[in-house]
Design a protein around this motif. Structure first.
Motif, PDB file in Angstrom:
ATOM      1  N   ASP A 194       0.817  -1.213   0.000  1.00  0.00           N
ATOM      2  CA  ASP A 194       0.000   0.000   0.000  1.00  0.00           C
ATOM      3  C   ASP A 194       0.855   1.270   0.000  1.00  0.00           C
ATOM      4  O   ASP A 194       0.370   2.344  -0.382  1.00  0.00           O
ATOM      5  CB  ASP A 194      -1.053   0.013   1.118  1.00  0.00           C
ATOM      6  N   GLY A 195       2.147   1.147   0.366  1.00  0.00           N
ATOM      7  CA  GLY A 195       3.049   2.289   0.277  1.00  0.00           C
ATOM      8  C   GLY A 195       3.252   2.751  -1.159  1.00  0.00           C
ATOM      9  O   GLY A 195       3.682   3.873  -1.410  1.00  0.00           O
ATOM     10  N   LEU A 196       2.951   1.862  -2.101  1.00  0.00           N
ATOM     11  CA  LEU A 196       3.136   2.192  -3.527  1.00  0.00           C
ATOM     12  C   LEU A 196       1.882   2.787  -4.156  1.00  0.00           C
ATOM     13  O   LEU A 196       1.916   3.215  -5.311  1.00  0.00           O
ATOM     14  CB  LEU A 196       3.473   0.921  -4.318  1.00  0.00           C
ATOM     15  N   PHE A 197       0.769   2.728  -3.404  1.00  0.00           N
ATOM     16  CA  PHE A 197      -0.488   3.202  -4.001  1.00  0.00           C
ATOM     17  C   PHE A 197      -0.375   4.680  -4.374  1.00  0.00           C
ATOM     18  O   PHE A 197       0.253   5.466  -3.674  1.00  0.00           O
ATOM     19  CB  PHE A 197      -1.662   3.051  -3.017  1.00  0.00           C
ATOM     20  N   GLY A 198      -0.980   5.012  -5.478  1.00  0.00           N
ATOM     21  CA  GLY A 198      -0.993   6.419  -5.872  1.00  0.00           C
ATOM     22  C   GLY A 198      -1.018   6.541  -7.377  1.00  0.00           C
ATOM     23  O   GLY A 198      -0.746   5.578  -8.095  1.00  0.00           O
ATOM     24  N   GLY A 199      -1.354   7.724  -7.835  1.00  0.00           N
ATOM     25  CA  GLY A 199      -1.365   7.978  -9.278  1.00  0.00           C
ATOM     26  C   GLY A 199      -2.483   7.227  -9.959  1.00  0.00           C
ATOM     27  O   GLY A 199      -3.305   6.558  -9.321  1.00  0.00           O
ATOM     28  N   GLU A 200      -2.479   7.323 -11.256  1.00  0.00           N
ATOM     29  CA  GLU A 200      -3.530   6.732 -12.078  1.00  0.00           C
ATOM     30  C   GLU A 200      -3.500   5.215 -12.047  1.00  0.00           C
ATOM     31  O   GLU A 200      -4.509   4.539 -11.925  1.00  0.00           O
ATOM     32  CB  GLU A 200      -3.331   7.192 -13.537  1.00  0.00           C
ATOM     33  N   ASN A 201      -2.254   4.660 -12.180  1.00  0.00           N
ATOM     34  CA  ASN A 201      -2.184   3.222 -12.432  1.00  0.00           C
ATOM     35  C   ASN A 201      -1.802   2.357 -11.238  1.00  0.00           C
ATOM     36  O   ASN A 201      -1.666   1.161 -11.387  1.00  0.00           O
ATOM     37  CB  ASN A 201      -1.236   2.915 -13.617  1.00  0.00           C
ATOM     38  N   ARG A 202      -1.610   2.960 -10.060  1.00  0.00           N
ATOM     39  CA  ARG A 202      -1.291   2.095  -8.917  1.00  0.00           C
ATOM     40  C   ARG A 202      -2.374   2.204  -7.859  1.00  0.00           C
ATOM     41  O   ARG A 202      -2.126   2.548  -6.715  1.00  0.00           O
ATOM     42  CB  ARG A 202       0.081   2.432  -8.366  1.00  0.00           C
ATOM     43  N   LYS A 203      -3.598   1.866  -8.304  1.00  0.00           N
ATOM     44  CA  LYS A 203      -4.728   1.889  -7.376  1.00  0.00           C
ATOM     45  C   LYS A 203      -4.943   0.474  -6.888  1.00  0.00           C
ATOM     46  O   LYS A 203      -5.256  -0.398  -7.681  1.00  0.00           O
ATOM     47  CB  LYS A 203      -5.985   2.373  -8.088  1.00  0.00           C
ATOM     48  N   GLY A 204      -4.763   0.236  -5.625  1.00  0.00           N
ATOM     49  CA  GLY A 204      -5.032  -1.085  -5.077  1.00  0.00           C
ATOM     50  C   GLY A 204      -4.024  -2.120  -5.539  1.00  0.00           C
ATOM     51  O   GLY A 204      -3.115  -1.851  -6.339  1.00  0.00           O
ATOM     52  N   SER A 205      -4.177  -3.334  -5.017  1.00  0.00           N
ATOM     53  CA  SER A 205      -3.178  -4.376  -5.288  1.00  0.00           C
ATOM     54  C   SER A 205      -3.192  -4.811  -6.760  1.00  0.00           C
ATOM     55  O   SER A 205      -2.156  -5.198  -7.312  1.00  0.00           O
ATOM     56  CB  SER A 205      -3.413  -5.580  -4.375  1.00  0.00           C
ATOM     57  N   GLU A 206      -4.355  -4.729  -7.400  1.00  0.00           N
ATOM     58  CA  GLU A 206      -4.397  -5.095  -8.829  1.00  0.00           C
ATOM     59  C   GLU A 206      -3.582  -4.134  -9.655  1.00  0.00           C
ATOM     60  O   GLU A 206      -2.823  -4.525 -10.546  1.00  0.00           O
ATOM     61  CB  GLU A 206      -5.841  -5.092  -9.343  1.00  0.00           C
ATOM     62  N   GLY A 207      -3.730  -2.826  -9.344  1.00  0.00           N
ATOM     63  CA  GLY A 207      -2.964  -1.794 -10.043  1.00  0.00           C
ATOM     64  C   GLY A 207      -1.471  -2.013  -9.845  1.00  0.00           C
ATOM     65  O   GLY A 207      -0.683  -1.898 -10.795  1.00  0.00           O
ATOM     66  N   VAL A 208      -1.072  -2.340  -8.622  1.00  0.00           N
ATOM     67  CA  VAL A 208       0.348  -2.547  -8.341  1.00  0.00           C
ATOM     68  C   VAL A 208       0.863  -3.765  -9.116  1.00  0.00           C
ATOM     69  O   VAL A 208       1.970  -3.747  -9.674  1.00  0.00           O
ATOM     70  CB  VAL A 208       0.582  -2.700  -6.815  1.00  0.00           C
ATOM     71  N   CYS A 209       0.057  -4.821  -9.194  1.00  0.00           N
ATOM     72  CA  CYS A 209       0.501  -6.025  -9.937  1.00  0.00           C
ATOM     73  C   CYS A 209       0.657  -5.713 -11.429  1.00  0.00           C
ATOM     74  O   CYS A 209       1.617  -6.162 -12.057  1.00  0.00           O
ATOM     75  CB  CYS A 209      -0.469  -7.179  -9.720  1.00  0.00           C
ATOM     76  N   THR A 210      -0.293  -4.951 -11.968  1.00  0.00           N
ATOM     77  CA  THR A 210      -0.191  -4.587 -13.386  1.00  0.00           C
ATOM     78  C   THR A 210       1.073  -3.752 -13.602  1.00  0.00           C
ATOM     79  O   THR A 210       1.805  -3.925 -14.579  1.00  0.00           O
ATOM     80  CB  THR A 210      -1.437  -3.774 -13.816  1.00  0.00           C
ATOM     81  N   TRP A 211       1.329  -2.851 -12.664  1.00  0.00           N
ATOM     82  CA  TRP A 211       2.500  -1.969 -12.745  1.00  0.00           C
ATOM     83  C   TRP A 211       3.794  -2.810 -12.689  1.00  0.00           C
ATOM     84  O   TRP A 211       4.701  -2.621 -13.494  1.00  0.00           O
ATOM     85  CB  TRP A 211       2.420  -0.964 -11.596  1.00  0.00           C
ATOM     86  N   PHE A 212       3.871  -3.771 -11.765  1.00  0.00           N
ATOM     87  CA  PHE A 212       5.063  -4.623 -11.685  1.00  0.00           C
ATOM     88  C   PHE A 212       5.214  -5.460 -12.966  1.00  0.00           C
ATOM     89  O   PHE A 212       6.326  -5.705 -13.431  1.00  0.00           O
ATOM     90  CB  PHE A 212       5.009  -5.558 -10.470  1.00  0.00           C
ATOM     91  N   LEU A 213       4.094  -5.866 -13.521  1.00  0.00           N
ATOM     92  CA  LEU A 213       4.154  -6.669 -14.749  1.00  0.00           C
ATOM     93  C   LEU A 213       4.713  -5.819 -15.893  1.00  0.00           C
ATOM     94  O   LEU A 213       5.594  -6.250 -16.636  1.00  0.00           O
ATOM     95  CB  LEU A 213       2.749  -7.190 -15.086  1.00  0.00           C
ATOM     96  N   GLU A 214       4.226  -4.582 -15.983  1.00  0.00           N
ATOM     97  CA  GLU A 214       4.678  -3.712 -17.081  1.00  0.00           C
ATOM     98  C   GLU A 214       6.093  -3.190 -16.870  1.00  0.00           C
ATOM     99  O   GLU A 214       6.913  -3.187 -17.775  1.00  0.00           O
ATOM    100  CB  GLU A 214       3.717  -2.522 -17.242  1.00  0.00           C
ATOM    101  N   LYS A 215       6.389  -2.745 -15.656  1.00  0.00           N
ATOM    102  CA  LYS A 215       7.682  -2.077 -15.396  1.00  0.00           C
ATOM    103  C   LYS A 215       8.808  -3.067 -15.133  1.00  0.00           C
ATOM    104  O   LYS A 215       9.974  -2.767 -15.398  1.00  0.00           O
ATOM    105  CB  LYS A 215       7.577  -1.154 -14.168  1.00  0.00           C
TER     106      LYS A 215
END
Ligand code: PMP
Ligand code: GLU
Length: 397
Positions: A334-355
């Motif tokens: 949850d420390g990573l939450f923020g911005g358009e694409n890091r909403k919730g754990s799903e957003g963070v997983c998508t972000w880790f997948l892309e980045k």
């Protein structure tokens, strides 16, 4: 046309969905490290696989009784008798198409409309769906975060109502890796017995335990007077790296076993015949089986040490539940939450997948959106590379 009420709330399994997506991206040529799949990365031991191949060659390719061959049920009953110190009636054992199937059979045969089932949370993603498919209501119970979310009888008591009919949990836990001690298990079992509710103990990860050299505590280790009505669920998927063979089983009171057998006889019939032969080999060659389990347990223990050390060094801002068993690291994002694409754990997983090109499963699939699950059932080299990439992504965020 509308679909039936039975599946109104049904969602696909997130664990299977993420691993399918990771495989698809890899097939498209993307460089993905898949830490989503909850399955051992080892091959099935060759002597077990041979027993399955042999069965096919010998023509053991026909139906068996719906609850499995008496030979396999007797072998499982013998192993459970030896562990339990009392005779297990082989007809109390029902063999199904994986522990997932066993769990569903138990839920469907025990619970129905108007019933509530306590689900120890964070939970394996399929538990609430199985309860809901049975038209009962899952009620989530969470222990405190600083004790690895393990629940106490007080937590359970707060969540129970006169409609509570069962308690469903896994230890070692998927996704947290927490393990109930014998004493904790006993207090839960006594509470369930006093309440007159079913205890469904999913022990699929029992052999993968880091607390000592043996398996994690089981309901079968408890004093006889501590345990009321229970269903023990286990199988070969994790213990023998046999996820694709689809063999699981229940130990339950014989009258429930009969009902589950009847249910299975109308829905799936018997689990795969050659797979049953392979499982029989696994359960009857104790020494070889123990050696395989020890080897895999040691590999998982080493990887647990590796991944937690890497997290402490390279991702120090991320807290995690200390894994005591299974092969998962459940860490807080949850420390990573923020911005358009890091909403919730799903957003963070998508972000880790892309980045970072690392596939993980969002905690929302397990009942806690602040967390993400990483499976460390992969090689040391891939784990090192994955954490390195994740650390780089976090640094540049
Ligand atoms: N229980 C838990 C907690 C699991 O993680 C799994 C893994 N899929 C299962 C049951 C089911 O295992 P299987 O159906 O492969 O035997
Ligand atoms: N148990 C594994 C997991 O949680 C396998 C996938 C599944 O059946 O859910 O990832």
């Amino acid at each position: 046309m509308p679909f039936s009420e039975n599946i109104r709330r049904l969602q696909p399994s997130a664990t299977l969905a993420v691993s399918a997506l990771a495989k698809q991206l890899t097939a498209q040529g993307k460089d993905i490290i898949d830490l989503s799949a909850g399955e051992p990365d080892f091959d099935t031991p060759s002597w077990i696989a041979e027993a399955g191949v042999d069965a096919i060659r010998k023509g053991q390719t026909r139906y068996t009784p719906a609850a499995g061959t008496p030979k396999l049920r007797k072998a499982i009953a013998a192993e459970l008798s030896a562990r339990w110190g009392r005779e297990v009636d082989w007809q109390a054992v029902v063999v199904s198409n994986g522990a997932k199937h066993s769990l569903f059979n138990a839920c469907f045969c025990l619970f129905g409309p108007g019933d509530e089932v306590l689900v120890d949370s964070p939970y394996w993603t399929s538990y609430p769906e199985m309860v809901t498919l049975s038209r009962a209501e899952p009620v989530f119970v969470t222990g405190s975060e600083d004790r690895g979310f393990r629940v106490t009888p007080e937590d359970l008591e707060r969540a129970a109502t006169p409609r509570t009919r069962g308690l469903l949990f896994s230890s070692p836990n998927n996704p947290t890796g927490s393990v109930y001690s014998r004493e904790e298990l006993e207090s839960m079992a006594r509470w369930a017995k006093e309440r007159g509710i079913w205890l469904i103990s999913d022990e699929i990860y029992r052999p993968i335990y880091f607390g000592n050299d043996g398996p994690a505590p089981s309901v079968l280790d408890l004093p006889a007077d501590a345990v009321g009505s229970f269903v023990l669920v286990d199988g070969v998927s994790k213990a023998f790296a046999m996820t694709g063979w689809r063999i699981g089983f229940t130990l339950s009171p014989p009258d429930l076993a009969k009902k589950m057998e009847a249910f299975q006889s109308h829905t799936t019939s018997n689990p795969s015949t050659p797979a049953q032969e392979a499982a029989w080999a696994a359960y009857t060659h104790r020494e070889e089986a123990e050696a395989e389990i020890r080897r895999m347990r040691e590999a998982f223990r080493r990887r647990k040490e590796l991944v937690t050390r890497l997290f402490d060094e390279k991702l120090p801002g991320f807290s995690y539940v200390k894994p005591e068993g299974a092969f998962y690291l459940f860490f807080r994002v949850d420390g990573l939450f923020g911005g358009e694409n890091r909403k919730g754990s799903e957003g963070v997983c998508t972000w880790f997948l892309e980045k970072a090109g690392v596939a993980l499963v969002p905690g929302s699939a397990f009942g806690d959106d602040r967390y993400v699950r990483l499976s460390f059932a992969t090689s040391d080299a891939l784990l090192e590379e994955a954490v390195e990439r994740m650390a780089r992504a976090v640094e540049s965020s």
